[in-house]
Design an enzyme around this catalytic site. Sequence first.
Site, PDB file in Angstrom:
ATOM      1  N   ASN A   1      25.177 -32.649 -52.523  1.00  0.00           N
ATOM      2  CA  ASN A   1      23.967 -32.074 -52.036  1.00  0.00           C
ATOM      3  C   ASN A   1      24.302 -30.814 -51.481  1.00  0.00           C
ATOM      4  O   ASN A   1      25.423 -30.357 -51.411  1.00  0.00           O
ATOM      5  CB  ASN A   1      23.447 -32.856 -50.846  1.00  0.00           C
ATOM      6  CG  ASN A   1      24.305 -32.960 -49.574  1.00  0.00           C
ATOM      7  OD1 ASN A   1      24.833 -31.843 -49.087  1.00  0.00           O
ATOM      8  ND2 ASN A   1      24.503 -34.423 -49.309  1.00  0.00           N
TER       9      ASN A   1
ATOM     10  N   ASP B   1      34.907 -46.255 -61.309  1.00  0.00           N
ATOM     11  CA  ASP B   1      34.766 -45.434 -60.202  1.00  0.00           C
ATOM     12  C   ASP B   1      35.596 -44.027 -60.356  1.00  0.00           C
ATOM     13  O   ASP B   1      36.713 -44.241 -60.693  1.00  0.00           O
ATOM     14  CB  ASP B   1      35.749 -46.254 -58.863  1.00  0.00           C
ATOM     15  CG  ASP B   1      35.837 -45.290 -57.847  1.00  0.00           C
ATOM     16  OD1 ASP B   1      35.414 -44.238 -57.694  1.00  0.00           O
ATOM     17  OD2 ASP B   1      36.354 -45.750 -56.808  1.00  0.00           O
ATOM     18  N   ILE B   2      34.842 -43.171 -60.485  1.00  0.00           N
ATOM     19  CA  ILE B   2      35.411 -41.785 -60.962  1.00  0.00           C
ATOM     20  C   ILE B   2      36.674 -41.360 -60.051  1.00  0.00           C
ATOM     21  O   ILE B   2      37.550 -40.450 -60.550  1.00  0.00           O
ATOM     22  CB  ILE B   2      34.233 -40.487 -60.741  1.00  0.00           C
ATOM     23  CG1 ILE B   2      34.672 -39.392 -61.567  1.00  0.00           C
ATOM     24  CG2 ILE B   2      33.880 -40.319 -59.221  1.00  0.00           C
ATOM     25  CD1 ILE B   2      33.539 -38.630 -61.843  1.00  0.00           C
TER      26      ILE B   2
ATOM     27  N   ASP C   1      29.453 -38.951 -54.007  1.00  0.00           N
ATOM     28  CA  ASP C   1      29.815 -38.151 -52.971  1.00  0.00           C
ATOM     29  C   ASP C   1      30.715 -38.780 -52.044  1.00  0.00           C
ATOM     30  O   ASP C   1      31.850 -38.272 -51.488  1.00  0.00           O
ATOM     31  CB  ASP C   1      28.598 -37.422 -52.446  1.00  0.00           C
ATOM     32  CG  ASP C   1      28.859 -36.186 -51.572  1.00  0.00           C
ATOM     33  OD1 ASP C   1      29.943 -35.548 -51.850  1.00  0.00           O
ATOM     34  OD2 ASP C   1      28.118 -35.375 -51.176  1.00  0.00           O
TER      35      ASP C   1
ATOM     36  N   SER D   1      22.638 -36.970 -60.529  1.00  0.00           N
ATOM     37  CA  SER D   1      20.946 -37.222 -60.204  1.00  0.00           C
ATOM     38  C   SER D   1      20.468 -38.475 -60.459  1.00  0.00           C
ATOM     39  O   SER D   1      19.593 -38.702 -60.117  1.00  0.00           O
ATOM     40  CB  SER D   1      20.009 -36.247 -60.890  1.00  0.00           C
ATOM     41  OG  SER D   1      20.327 -34.849 -60.346  1.00  0.00           O
ATOM     42  N   THR D   2      21.352 -39.497 -60.889  1.00  0.00           N
ATOM     43  CA  THR D   2      20.619 -40.657 -61.480  1.00  0.00           C
ATOM     44  C   THR D   2      20.714 -41.828 -60.296  1.00  0.00           C
ATOM     45  O   THR D   2      20.345 -42.933 -60.635  1.00  0.00           O
ATOM     46  CB  THR D   2      21.421 -41.362 -62.702  1.00  0.00           C
ATOM     47  OG1 THR D   2      22.708 -41.554 -62.250  1.00  0.00           O
ATOM     48  CG2 THR D   2      21.130 -40.231 -63.862  1.00  0.00           C
TER      49      THR D   2
ATOM     50  N   GLY E   1      26.752 -42.510 -51.988  1.00  0.00           N
ATOM     51  CA  GLY E   1      26.909 -42.690 -53.390  1.00  0.00           C
ATOM     52  C   GLY E   1      28.378 -42.078 -53.888  1.00  0.00           C
ATOM     53  O   GLY E   1      29.376 -42.283 -53.073  1.00  0.00           O
TER      54      GLY E   1
END
Length: 178
Positions: A25, A11-12, A35, A122-123, A33
């Site tokens: 976005n 987890d970032i 974000d 983007s994945t 996600g």
Amino acid sequence: MQATMQVIQGDITTVSVDVIVNAANSSLLGGGGVDGAIHRAAGPALLEACRRVRQEQGDCPPGHAVITTAGNLPAKAVVHTVGPVWHGGDDNDVHLLEDAYRNSLMLAEANNFESIAFPAISTGVYGYPKAAAAEIAINTVVAFLADHPQIRRVVFVCFDDENAALYRRLLTQRGTET
Ligand code: AR6
């Protein structure tokens, strides 16, 4: 000495670096996600900071990036970038994904930071094929690091097994420390 590139699976929001990058976005007002995870962990100060940026600059187009404070996160700042929605892999998809990585690195450097962590932009919802996106991510970062010695450490944070395996393989092929 060369900068280090590293793969972490997880987890970032828990990674201790100067800057974490959010796959946002164009509204900059949060989403799902990574974000959603970043906004939840950072707390309301992050959304407030994003609102202020949006008031000043409007939408953040794909490929662009903005920087804010990091609220309750261990990082010192968050770069919000907008990756491309996958449209079949035309040149524009590739260039916008490269721009998202490059502009994030440029903002980190311009703010005198030395370490940065990226998710696999983007994945997820945006549908970019993971293998192609991983190559673009690593190639763009490697090219940037060659000319920008201030950035000392780049961490690729992979949430899922497939991305972790892809990134590990690509960095091992390069002979770079993982
Ligand atoms: N830490 C690291 N990586 C994560 C985490 C996490 N906590 N959670 C998910 N990922 P996505 P996108 C991975 O969909 O494709 C949002 O709603 C995930 O497994 O978050 O760029 C935004 O608001 C995937 O590999 O971002 C936009 O509307 C990667 O992060 C839209 O999604 C990116 O998946 C952006 O889509």
